[in-house]
Structures are given as structure tokens and as C-alpha cells.
Design a protein around this motif. Structure first.
Motif, PDB file in Angstrom:
ATOM      1  N   VAL A  12       0.716  -0.551   0.000  1.00  0.00           N
ATOM      2  CA  VAL A  12       0.000   0.000   0.000  1.00  0.00           C
ATOM      3  C   VAL A  12       1.063   0.817   0.000  1.00  0.00           C
ATOM      4  O   VAL A  12       1.609   1.149   0.502  1.00  0.00           O
ATOM      5  N   LEU A  13       1.516   1.001   0.222  1.00  0.00           N
ATOM      6  CA  LEU A  13       2.285   0.979  -0.112  1.00  0.00           C
ATOM      7  C   LEU A  13       2.624   1.490  -0.694  1.00  0.00           C
ATOM      8  O   LEU A  13       2.448   1.462  -0.848  1.00  0.00           O
ATOM      9  N   LEU A  14       4.669   2.231  -1.929  1.00  0.00           N
ATOM     10  CA  LEU A  14       3.666   1.337  -2.034  1.00  0.00           C
ATOM     11  C   LEU A  14       2.470   2.016  -2.541  1.00  0.00           C
ATOM     12  O   LEU A  14       2.407   2.152  -3.723  1.00  0.00           O
ATOM     13  N   LEU A  15       1.555   2.602  -1.815  1.00  0.00           N
ATOM     14  CA  LEU A  15       0.494   3.388  -2.391  1.00  0.00           C
ATOM     15  C   LEU A  15       1.041   4.700  -2.911  1.00  0.00           C
ATOM     16  O   LEU A  15       1.845   5.297  -2.294  1.00  0.00           O
ATOM     17  N   LEU A 165      -4.115   8.697   8.662  1.00  0.00           N
ATOM     18  CA  LEU A 165      -3.270   9.078   7.537  1.00  0.00           C
ATOM     19  C   LEU A 165      -3.950   8.600   6.262  1.00  0.00           C
ATOM     20  O   LEU A 165      -4.019   7.401   5.994  1.00  0.00           O
ATOM     21  N   GLY A 166      -4.484   9.529   5.506  1.00  0.00           N
ATOM     22  CA  GLY A 166      -5.186   9.130   4.296  1.00  0.00           C
ATOM     23  C   GLY A 166      -5.574  10.323   3.467  1.00  0.00           C
ATOM     24  O   GLY A 166      -5.575  11.464   3.938  1.00  0.00           O
ATOM     25  N   VAL A 167      -5.911  10.051   2.206  1.00  0.00           N
ATOM     26  CA  VAL A 167      -6.334  11.111   1.309  1.00  0.00           C
ATOM     27  C   VAL A 167      -7.644  10.778   0.611  1.00  0.00           C
ATOM     28  O   VAL A 167      -8.191  11.596  -0.121  1.00  0.00           O
ATOM     29  N   VAL A 168      -8.149   9.557   0.821  1.00  0.00           N
ATOM     30  CA  VAL A 168      -9.363   9.123   0.139  1.00  0.00           C
ATOM     31  C   VAL A 168     -10.225   8.315   1.101  1.00  0.00           C
ATOM     32  O   VAL A 168      -9.844   8.044   2.228  1.00  0.00           O
ATOM     33  N   TYR A 169     -11.410   7.884   0.631  1.00  0.00           N
ATOM     34  CA  TYR A 169     -12.343   7.132   1.461  1.00  0.00           C
ATOM     35  C   TYR A 169     -12.315   5.639   1.171  1.00  0.00           C
ATOM     36  O   TYR A 169     -13.048   4.860   1.782  1.00  0.00           O
ATOM     37  N   MET A 170     -11.494   5.258   0.229  1.00  0.00           N
ATOM     38  CA  MET A 170     -11.324   3.850  -0.127  1.00  0.00           C
ATOM     39  C   MET A 170     -10.054   3.788  -0.951  1.00  0.00           C
ATOM     40  O   MET A 170      -9.708   4.751  -1.638  1.00  0.00           O
ATOM     41  N   LEU A 383       9.107  16.316   4.110  1.00  0.00           N
ATOM     42  CA  LEU A 383       9.067  14.941   4.590  1.00  0.00           C
ATOM     43  C   LEU A 383       8.480  13.991   3.553  1.00  0.00           C
ATOM     44  O   LEU A 383       8.813  12.797   3.539  1.00  0.00           O
ATOM     45  N   SER A 384       7.618  14.494   2.692  1.00  0.00           N
ATOM     46  CA  SER A 384       6.985  13.638   1.691  1.00  0.00           C
ATOM     47  C   SER A 384       7.843  13.436   0.451  1.00  0.00           C
ATOM     48  O   SER A 384       7.850  12.349  -0.126  1.00  0.00           O
ATOM     49  N   TYR A 385       8.580  14.482   0.044  1.00  0.00           N
ATOM     50  CA  TYR A 385       9.256  14.424  -1.244  1.00  0.00           C
ATOM     51  C   TYR A 385      10.758  14.670  -1.170  1.00  0.00           C
ATOM     52  O   TYR A 385      11.461  14.422  -2.149  1.00  0.00           O
ATOM     53  N   GLY A 386      11.264  15.164  -0.037  1.00  0.00           N
ATOM     54  CA  GLY A 386      12.695  15.366   0.100  1.00  0.00           C
ATOM     55  C   GLY A 386      13.108  16.817  -0.093  1.00  0.00           C
ATOM     56  O   GLY A 386      12.323  17.747   0.117  1.00  0.00           O
ATOM     57  N   ILE A 387      14.355  17.013  -0.502  1.00  0.00           N
ATOM     58  CA  ILE A 387      14.934  18.348  -0.648  1.00  0.00           C
ATOM     59  C   ILE A 387      14.487  18.955  -1.985  1.00  0.00           C
ATOM     60  O   ILE A 387      14.739  18.398  -3.050  1.00  0.00           O
ATOM     61  N   GLN A 388      13.826  20.116  -1.897  1.00  0.00           N
ATOM     62  CA  GLN A 388      13.372  20.778  -3.115  1.00  0.00           C
ATOM     63  C   GLN A 388      14.567  21.180  -3.966  1.00  0.00           C
ATOM     64  O   GLN A 388      15.556  21.725  -3.468  1.00  0.00           O
ATOM     65  N   GLY A 410       9.030   8.691  -1.843  1.00  0.00           N
ATOM     66  CA  GLY A 410       7.906   9.113  -1.017  1.00  0.00           C
ATOM     67  C   GLY A 410       7.329   7.997  -0.159  1.00  0.00           C
ATOM     68  O   GLY A 410       7.049   6.912  -0.652  1.00  0.00           O
ATOM     69  N   PHE A 411       7.160   8.267   1.121  1.00  0.00           N
ATOM     70  CA  PHE A 411       6.492   7.323   2.024  1.00  0.00           C
ATOM     71  C   PHE A 411       5.645   8.100   3.025  1.00  0.00           C
ATOM     72  O   PHE A 411       5.491   7.723   4.178  1.00  0.00           O
ATOM     73  N   GLY A 412       5.070   9.224   2.549  1.00  0.00           N
ATOM     74  CA  GLY A 412       4.264  10.066   3.430  1.00  0.00           C
ATOM     75  C   GLY A 412       3.087   9.346   4.039  1.00  0.00           C
ATOM     76  O   GLY A 412       2.613   9.714   5.117  1.00  0.00           O
ATOM     77  N   TYR A 413       2.613   8.293   3.359  1.00  0.00           N
ATOM     78  CA  TYR A 413       1.422   7.582   3.835  1.00  0.00           C
ATOM     79  C   TYR A 413       1.637   6.864   5.157  1.00  0.00           C
ATOM     80  O   TYR A 413       0.672   6.409   5.774  1.00  0.00           O
ATOM     81  N   VAL A 414       2.887   6.737   5.627  1.00  0.00           N
ATOM     82  CA  VAL A 414       3.112   6.059   6.905  1.00  0.00           C
ATOM     83  C   VAL A 414       3.372   7.015   8.061  1.00  0.00           C
ATOM     84  O   VAL A 414       3.509   6.580   9.206  1.00  0.00           O
ATOM     85  N   TRP A 415       3.421   8.355   7.786  1.00  0.00           N
ATOM     86  CA  TRP A 415       3.659   9.233   8.934  1.00  0.00           C
ATOM     87  C   TRP A 415       3.120  10.651   8.787  1.00  0.00           C
ATOM     88  O   TRP A 415       2.940  11.329   9.805  1.00  0.00           O
ATOM     89  N   VAL A 416       2.815  11.127   7.590  1.00  0.00           N
ATOM     90  CA  VAL A 416       2.327  12.509   7.494  1.00  0.00           C
ATOM     91  C   VAL A 416       1.084  12.689   6.620  1.00  0.00           C
ATOM     92  O   VAL A 416       0.479  13.763   6.639  1.00  0.00           O
TER      93      VAL A 416
END
Length: 518
Positions: A12-15, A165-170, A383-388, A410-416
């Protein structure tokens, strides 16, 4: 909702769900401070003493993680004065490692958990701190960046026990397919599940060095199994996971009728899917080492498999580039059987990833301050994408151009993760945008009759422990076709049936009470 599971879910990773959800507001009954950036002094107005937060999250540590942490700590130095000790846990070890850590009393300030992992059990056992008051005082941005439906549906006994931690309903779901192999074999684009399986058999026939099909084979990844993925597109009976066993279909809901079904007693339609998976395995379609691969994506990413389950509609640039590094001449496509018709999909608005503050944390206030800091746009981007300029660059306010996905992925889905600040990959396959739009529109779903229900597992903790021990012996293998389902179900029931029955009865009793009070 099920979360991408790279999740696990595919992971989901992943997602890499990318479109942002619309506007939100803080819960009406939860006051918030005037400024989320004003949390830099204590009650006496003196500068906060430095603290180090230990954060446990799943996944692999990116090579450039230290550079990102250094930048974050520099930004926080004159405000919340936090240093970060990030502990990464392999997905396959996540359930055991986090449970042992919490049970041992080791000091952890923030920890990833999920309904498909053990969040309900951990809450019932008292391992997590209620967050309502802490968020009201220190978490303005955290509250505001998530819509009201998300907060309402993700409380436990009326309290916020972890930040969703989510952006959608499914979550979306698909199969990633080797497009280059499909075209080489002269097979037209895949439109149905039958087409997918026919392609797999053609690969078996014509490409002997490549496994046609692989999926999540270990206990920690069973929501990415062959049968689990099949269940996600069940529009006839709407089979879904229960509150008691968030990643197991030995208990399941269907028909949106508020009833709990037991696989040992009511096997259909799950048994039919199990038999199909068994046939695939017997015919040599399933990757032979599916139960021992810790990273279930690895065989596919290294060019050794033609189909893999995925917990999103697209692959994402990071996924594509990692694959291309290993298989330069390969080409990918995703195939989904998701029905985007209004009302076709069901949701209870639950999120499937959470960040919790353990009771043992000595820095609870600062942990929430950090979450708040991380939910401010500029810091969320870091935190999601790194150094601009090195790892990414912005494209407007809502899209991102990824520059170096080897150094920081990117692994924002596990912490932000939040639905307001998440950016879309500008290089995404925009053909999936119509599907993503459905996922982020609450009105596109049929509401689950159990929306708002939470299961109190305290009465069946021993049964859950006994059941989980037995499940690990049979479930992953059976749900990927490695074991014969009818023979295995008899053995499985003999060892776990009584425990499962008591869990079912307790869950049904609580559901009946919930339904009676609606």
C-alpha cells in the motif's frame, strides 16, 4: 477503508494515491490554538529544551534520509526544537516488531499502526494515549488538514486515539502487468479478470523464465494475496473485512446487512476464489517462492514475474523508475476492474494507516507539536518528497515533479499523509484521474451500515491471540493457492474454529447493539 496497502495494502504501499481531497475543517467540538507555529515556548515563555523523538514507521530507509532529517531539524531548531530518530521496520516484520516494542515498554514517541495490523488490540490494551486534548492544544494543523468525515469515522469509543493518515475514502486497486510481454505475445489490452488469467497462462506457455503471477505471501502482507485482491472487485456481494480481523477473510461482511459471516460455516463466495487460486498454483501460474519472499514486489521488479497485485490504480514514477533500473527494456501498465459508477462502492470512511502516541512516550506534547509541524505545507513537502531542487520541484500548489527517486522516495502515507497537502505526480498516468476522483468524493459511495462502529476486543483477547497463532500456519498459503482450500479449511477449523466462533459471536453482539441504537 482499505489502504494501499503497499500496503500491504501494496503497500500500500507502495500506495501512491495522488489527488488531493477537498476542503476540511477541525472537529466542531475540538478547539484549536490560534497559531500552529506558536508552540515554541513553554508556559513560562522560555525556549523549549531540545528533545529527540523516536518514531517507528514501516519501510526501508532512503539513502538521503539523513539529509532530509538534517533539514527538518534545522527548521525546527528555533521553534519546537526537536531532533528525529526514525526507526524503519520491514513491512513483513511490522506486526511482530511493533507489538513486541510496545509490550516491552521501550520508549517510542510516535508509532505507525493500522486496523489491518493491530491498532484495535493496542488501544484495548491501553498502549496509546488519547489525543483529543493534545491536538486541541498543539495540533491545529493536524485537525484542519483532515475533513470532518475522517475524524468522525476514525475515533475509538468517541476519542481520537491516533491520527488518521489518508487522502481518500477507499483505496484503489489494480494489477501491474508487463505490457511489453503482453504486446510481444500479441494479446490485446486486458479488460476483464478472465483476460488477465488468460494472459498469465500465455506467459506460462511462451515465457518459461518468468513467473506469470505473484502477490503478497507472508502474514504481514496477506491483504495483497491473490484471493484478497480478487475480493476487492466483488460487486455482487460486497465481501469486506471485519472490525475484529482487519486483514483476514475468515470472518467477513457481505451484502451490507450488518451480519458477520464465518468462512468455516458460510464459505461462499470466498471458497470459490480459494479454489481458483489453488488451480492457478497447481498449473504453475503462481510464483513458486511466494511464501518466502519478504518483499513481494521484488520478483516483479527484477523482471521475474509478469503480474503483481497493487494497492492503487497506477504505479507512480518511483515504481516505474525502480523497475526500469532492473529491466531497461521492460514496459508496465496497470489493469483495474474498479467500477466507478456512483454508489457501486461502499465505504465506512475509515482510514487504514494511523500514527499513534504510545503511553510510554516521555515527550507526548512535543510529539504532537511535531505532527503539527509536519502538517504545515512547506514541512509536509520536505518529509513527503525530500529536498526541493534535488529530489523534487513543485508544479503549482498541487503537483510535484520528482527528480531523484533513488535518493529519497515518497512514504508520506506512513507518517504525514493528509488530503490537503498531498501533491499529484505531474508525470502520473492521467488516465487514472477519473478513478481517483471517485475515491475522494464522499458522495460517490454507498454508506456502510456499520459506519461509526468500533469493536471492543477486550472480551476475546485470548481468542484473538490463539486464532492469530493458528492463522499464520494456513491463511497466507491458502489465500495464494499453495494449499488445497477444502483440506486446509478442515485442519484450520479443527485448530482455530472455537476461537473464531467466539470472536464472531462477540463481534455480532456488539454490532447488534450498535444497530439497535442507531
Amino acid at each position: 477503508m482499505r489502504m494501499k496497502r503497499w500496503l500491504t495494502f501494496s503497500l500500500v504501499l507502495l500506495l501512491s494515491l495522488s489527488l488531493a481531497v477537498g476542503c476540511s475543517k477541525a472537529p466542531n467540538d475540538t478547539p484549536a490554538p490560534e497559531s500552529s507555529k506558536g508552540n515554541q515556548t513553554d508556559k513560562e515563555g522560555t525556549k523549549l529544551e531540545p528533545v529527540t523523538l523516536k518514531i517507528m514507521i514501516p519501510g526501508d530507509r532512503p539513502p538521503d534520509m539523513d539529509e532530509v532529517i538534517a533539514e527538518a531539524e534545522q527548521r525546527m531548531k528555533d521553534t519546537i526544537n526537536v531532533k528525529l530518530d526514525i526507526v524503519f521496520v520491514p513491512w513483513a516484520d511490522l506486526g511482530q516488531k511493533t507489538q513486541v516494542t510496545l509490550a516491552s515498554g521501550e520508549n517510542i514517541d510516535l508509532i505507525f499502526d493500522a486496523p489491518w495490523l493491530h491498532i484495535n488490540q493496542m488501544i484495548a490494551d491501553g498502549f496509546y494515549e488519547p489525543l483529543d486534548d493534545l491536538l486541541a492544544q498543539y495540533g491545529k494543523a493536524v485537525l484542519e488538514k483532515r475533513p470532518q468525515q475522517m475524524w468522525d469515522a476514525n475515533k475509538y469509543n468517541g476519542k481520537i486515539m491516533a491520527v488518521p493518515l489518508g487522502v481518500v475514502y477507499m483505496s484503489g486497486n489494480s494489477y501491474v502487468v508487463r505490457k511489453d510481454i503482453r504486446e510481444k505475445l500479441g494479446i490485446p489490452p486486458i479488460k476483464t479478470y478472465e483476460d488477465l488469467i488468460n494472459f498469465a497462462y500465455k506467459v506460462k506457455e511462451k515465457e518459461p523464465g518468468i513467473a506469470p503471477f505473484t502477490a503478497g505471501g507472508t502474514s504481514g502482507l496477506q491483504q495483497s494475496s491473490i484471493v484478497a485482491q480478487r475480493s476487492l472487485n466483488d460487486y455482487d456481494t460486497h465481501v469486506r473485512y471485519t472490525h475484529a480481523l482487519g486483514s483476514s477473510l475468515t470472518l467477513y461482511y457481505k451484502n451490507n446487512d450488518g451480519k458477520v459471516y464465518n468462512l468455516f460455516e458460510d464459505p461462499e463466495p470466498v471458497l470459490s476464489w480459494l479454489k481458483d487460486a489453488r488451480q492457478l498454483y497447481n498449473d504453475g501460474i503462481v510464483y513458486k517462492d511466494i511464501l518466502t519472499a519478504k518483499d513481494f514486489l521484488q520478483p516483479f521488479m527484477s523482471g521475474k514475474a509478469a503480474i503483481v497485485t497493487k494497492g492503487s490504480f497506477g504505479t507512480g514514477l518511483t515504481f516505474d523508475q525502480q523497475f526500469k533500473n532492473n529491466v531497461p527494456n521492460g514496459d508496465l501498465e496497470t489493469v483495474t476492474f474498479f467500477d466507478k459508477t456512483k454508489g457501486a462502492n461502499m465505504t465506512n470512511f475509515k482510514q487504514w494507516n494511523f500514527l499513534a502516541v504510545p503511553k510510554v512516550s516521555k515527550n507526548k506534547e512535543r510529539a504532537v507539536m511535531f505532527m503539527n509541524w509536519a502538517n504545515e505545507k512547506e514541512n509536509y513537502d520536505l518529509l513527503s518528497y525530500g529536498i526541493q531542487g534535488k529530489h523534487w520541484e513543485p508544479v503549482g500548489d498541487s503537483e510535484v515533479k520528482l527528480l531523484d527517486t533513488k535518493g529519497y522516495w515518497g512514504f508520506g502515507y506512513v507518517w504525514v499523509w493528509n488530503p490537503i497537502d498531498e501533491r499529484s505526480d505531474v508525470d502520473r498516468d492521467k488516465r487514472n484521474d477519473e478513478y481517483e476522483a471517485v475515491l475522494r468524493d464522499a458522495d460517490s459511495f454507498t454508506k456502510d451500515v456499520l459506519t461509526g462502529f468500533e469493536f471492543d476486543s477486550s472480551a476475546v483477547q485470548n481468542d484473538l491471540s490463539q486464532y492469530n497463532t493458528v492463522e499464520a500456519k494456513y491463511y497466507p498459503a491458502m489465500f495464494n493457492g499453495v494449499l488445497d482450500p477444502e483440506e486446509t479449511l478442515k485442519k484450520f477449523e479443527a485448530e482455530a474454529g472455537p476461537s473464531l466462533k467466539r470472536i464472531q459471536e462477540e463481534l455480532q453482539k456488539q454490532i447488534d447493539a450498535f444497530m439497535a441504537n442507531k
